[in-house]
Structures are given as structure tokens and as C-alpha cells.
Write a protein that holds these residues in place. Structure first.
Motif, mmCIF file in Angstrom:
data_model
loop_
_atom_site.group_PDB
_atom_site.id
_atom_site.type_symbol
_atom_site.label_atom_id
_atom_site.label_comp_id
_atom_site.label_asym_id
_atom_site.label_seq_id
_atom_site.Cartn_x
_atom_site.Cartn_y
_atom_site.Cartn_z
ATOM 1 N N CYS A 262 -56.562 -18.679 36.339
ATOM 2 C CA CYS A 262 -57.753 -18.631 37.191
ATOM 3 C C CYS A 262 -58.860 -17.870 36.486
ATOM 4 O O CYS A 262 -58.616 -17.082 35.562
ATOM 5 N N ASP A 273 -62.585 -30.296 34.924
ATOM 6 C CA ASP A 273 -61.198 -29.835 34.845
ATOM 7 C C ASP A 273 -60.244 -30.900 34.311
ATOM 8 O O ASP A 273 -59.027 -30.681 34.249
ATOM 9 N N ASP A 282 -56.085 -28.094 41.175
ATOM 10 C CA ASP A 282 -57.077 -27.148 41.676
ATOM 11 C C ASP A 282 -56.637 -26.674 43.059
ATOM 12 O O ASP A 282 -56.504 -27.473 43.989
ATOM 13 N N ARG A 322 -62.376 -20.762 39.929
ATOM 14 C CA ARG A 322 -61.326 -21.682 40.345
ATOM 15 C C ARG A 322 -59.958 -21.176 39.903
ATOM 16 O O ARG A 322 -59.840 -20.345 39.008
ATOM 17 N N PHE A 324 -56.018 -22.788 39.024
ATOM 18 C CA PHE A 324 -55.210 -23.967 38.739
ATOM 19 C C PHE A 324 -53.743 -23.565 38.664
ATOM 20 O O PHE A 324 -53.413 -22.468 38.190
#
Length: 361
Positions: A262, A273, A282, A322, A324
Motif C-alpha cells: 500500500c 494498476d 484493489d 491505495r 493491493f
């Protein structure tokens, strides 16, 4: 054994303890020459007058002289990767921060549900001390198991680690060892559980000294969780650099089963992405598919006046921050923005909002 034969890390512990030369010599003389000089083997007396050595069970066990296949430690991965620099994490031993070597296999993360906080906390000097104090209040309230910070500077690291809550974590940083050259800021991670491995890898393509920082934690049921952070290239036109950086991160994590990464993506398009897909997903898209897009904006000049000022009064709303995760091995439960309210008029903790996630394995 002479002083010159002792490794620098052990000597730093002795020097930091404020011992006299005779006290240092006494400790060196009483310690067997083949001991593991891990600082955790040493303890300070209650009045801080002396440092005593206790030989660990690992160092005191005797070999029978035979080769045992189980002794071949296959739990390490990054230490054998030439693209990774291995670091010793820092931990608070009750009176100071010291370096801690790799954890023994018996030390595990005992819980299946855990939480993650990621935040670009802004390197700007505006109200920095007060902002870091307010940051601490949020961390204490949320009590995350893992933390990723971006845009940390050496003085910000000091402000963070001087707070009591931080002393319950293992830290990737103390002096800013991995900060980005002339830019003077970088990323750091903290964990409530000791790292099996802690590493960093410089991005091959970067004009801003950006790098990946990550660590592995042994879980109770056997597998290792890899937790990492990033701060991708910042300029809007740097989308190709960001693509290459994500491809490099993907390759670093290729053989890790459970991964959460992140940070601040600086994406200008939602589909930037793609280098992580489909293995990584995500979190926001997985757990909040029905929420309006504007509720995901972690950078929002419409709300955050500090963001407006740091962005030269240009309007920008975006989901820059974000998280992941490997969806086939980890379940993402929740994700929310934090730090969305000012702590005083016109002052927020950062020009970014933080993101807070919960998972289970």
C-alpha cells in the motif's frame, strides 16, 4: 577477545549504555568468543549501572556434528535476492531503540484478523510537530497491526518514534537510513510483530529516489505474510515510470503467497494498476463497490485546505492512496478514509487522508 574484534552493532549497544571502559572489558571477557552478540541477549540492571549477558538457548545448544536437512533454513527469501538490501528492524527494548536481528521461527502473528494503516503524512514543515502529535492520536485510536508511512523525513521519524504508541512496534527506520538521497524523504513500515525479513529495493527507474520497503511476518498457521509500501513517481507525466516501478514490485513479490502492499500511487488514471493485475486486487474496489467515487478520494482539495495550499491552489480530487492484496490468499473486509476532519481550523494531519483496512487470513 579484543575490542577491535567485536562487531560495530554490539559496540554501539555497549557505548549507548554509558558504561565505563572497565565495565565494557568485563562484559567482553565474560562473554564466550563464539556467542551471537544479539543486543536482545543483554539486559540493563534496574539502576542502569551495568549490562549483563544471558546466553540464548539457540547459542547454547551444541551441535552433534551431523548434517540435519531441517536445519537448512528455507524461511528466508529476500536475503538471497540480489536486488534487495536487507535491514535489521528497530525495536524498543524498554529504555532505547536498538537493532533486532531476524526472528526465530517460533515467533508468530497469533491472529487471523488484522488491520493496516497507510498514510502519506506530508514532509512539509507547516505545523509539523502538532500534526505528528495528532497522527499519534489516530494511531492509538485505530491500533493497527501494520503501518505504512510515506513522505517521512528524519525529523518526522524521530517525532513518531518518540511517542509511546510507537514503542509497541518494530520499525524499519530510526535514523532515516533508507530515505531518498537529495529529496530527504522516503517511506517506512511498522509492525506489531517482529519481521522475519526486512528489505528495501531501489526502483530501477526513478528521478526522485523512490524505492520499495517490505517485510515478512510469520503467521500462526505457517505461511508468511509480506507487507510493504511504496511512493510512486509523483509527476503526472511520469505514468511510464510508475508502470515500471509497479512491474518491479510485482516481480519482487512473485514467489510470495500472501502479500499486502500500500502507499501513494500518484495515479492519474484508474487503470494504472494494470501491472499488478490480476494477482493483486484493489481493496477499495473489492469492499466498497457501491460507494460513490468521491468517497474514495484520499487527496481532495475541495475538503482539505492544506491539500489546496500544497497543490498551489489548484483543484484536484483523486484516489491517490491505495492498497493491493493477493485476493486468493487473503480476505479484505473493510476500508475507510481517516484523518478527513481538521484537528483545528484549516489544519489537517496531512494534505492526504489516510486509508485504514481490515483483513483476515
Amino acid at each position: 577477545q579484543t575490542m577491535s574484534q567485536v562487531d560495530g552493532g554490539f559496540m554501539k549497544v555497549l557505548n549507548a549504555a554509558g558504561l565505563s571502559q572497565s565495565q565494557k572489558d568485563e562484559i567482553l571477557n565474560q562473554s564466550p568468543s563464539n556467542i551471537d552478540r544479539d543486543p536482545s541477549n543483554f539486559s540493563m540492571s534496574s539502576d542502569s549501572s551495568y549490562l549483563s549477558y544471558t546466553e540464548s538457548s539457540e547459542s547454547s545448544s551444541e551441535s552433534d556434528g551431523f548434517y540435519h536437512p531441517e536445519d537448512e533454513d528455507s524461511s528466508y527469501y529476500f536475503k538471497y535476492n540480489p536486488d534487495v538490501t536487507i535491514h535489521d528492524p528497530w525495536w524498543w527494548n524498554g529504555f532505547r531503540w536498538i537493532k533486532s536481528e531476524s526472528v526465530e521461527l517460533s515467533r508468530t502473528m497469533p491472529k487471523k484478523e488484522f488491520s493496516v494503516l497507510s498514510w502519506n503524512i506530508w514532509f512539509g514543515n507547516l505545523m509539523k510537530k502538532e500534526r505528528m502529535k495528532q497522527l499519534g492520536k489516530v494511531v492509538r485510536e485505530k491500533n493497527p497491526d501494520f503501518i505504512a508511512f510515506q513522505e517521512v523525513t528524519a525529523d518526522i521519524i524521530n517525532m513518531i518514534l518518540s511517542q509511546n504508541w510507537a514503542k509497541t512496534y518494530y520499525s524499519s527506520e530510526l535514523y532515516g537510513e533508507t530515505l531518498a538521497g537529495n529529496f530527504g524523504y522516503g517511506v517506512m513500515i511498522l509492525s506489531k510483530y517482529k519481521f522475519r525479513e526486512l528489505g528495501s529495493s531501489d526502483f530501477e527507474v526513478t528521478q526522485m529516489g523512490r524505492k520499495a520497503v517490505f517485510g515478512t511476518i510469520i503467521c500462526e498457521n505457517g505461511p508468511q505474510l509480506t507487507f510493504g509500501t511504496f511512493h510512486l513517481e509523483s509527476n503526472p507525466q511520469d505514468d511510464n515510470e510508475r508502470k515500471i516501478q509497479l512491474e518491479q514490485y510485482y516481480k519482487l513479490m512473485e514467489e510470495r503467497d500472501m502479500v499486502i502492499i500500500c502507499g501513494d500511487t500518484n495515479f492519474i488514471r484508474d487503470n494504472e494498476d494494470e501491472p499488478l493485475l490480476p494477482r493483486f486486487q484493489d481493496v477499495w474496489k473489492e469492499v466498497n463497490p457501491g460507494l460513490p467515487e468521491e468517497e474514495s478520494y484520499s487527496y481532495n482539495t475541495d475538503i482539505n485546505k492544506m491539500a489546496l495550499n500544497s497543490h498551489n491552489n489548484r483543484i484536484r480530487t483523486a484516489r491517490l492512496d491505495r492498497c493491493f492484496y493477493t485476493k486468493n490468499t487473503i480476505t479484505a473486509n473493510t476500508m475507510e478514509l481517516i484523518g478527513t476532519e481538521p484537528f483545528s481550523e484549516d489544519y489537517w494531519i496531512s494534505d492526504h487522508f489516510g486509508i485504514y483496512m481490515t483483513f483476515e487470513i
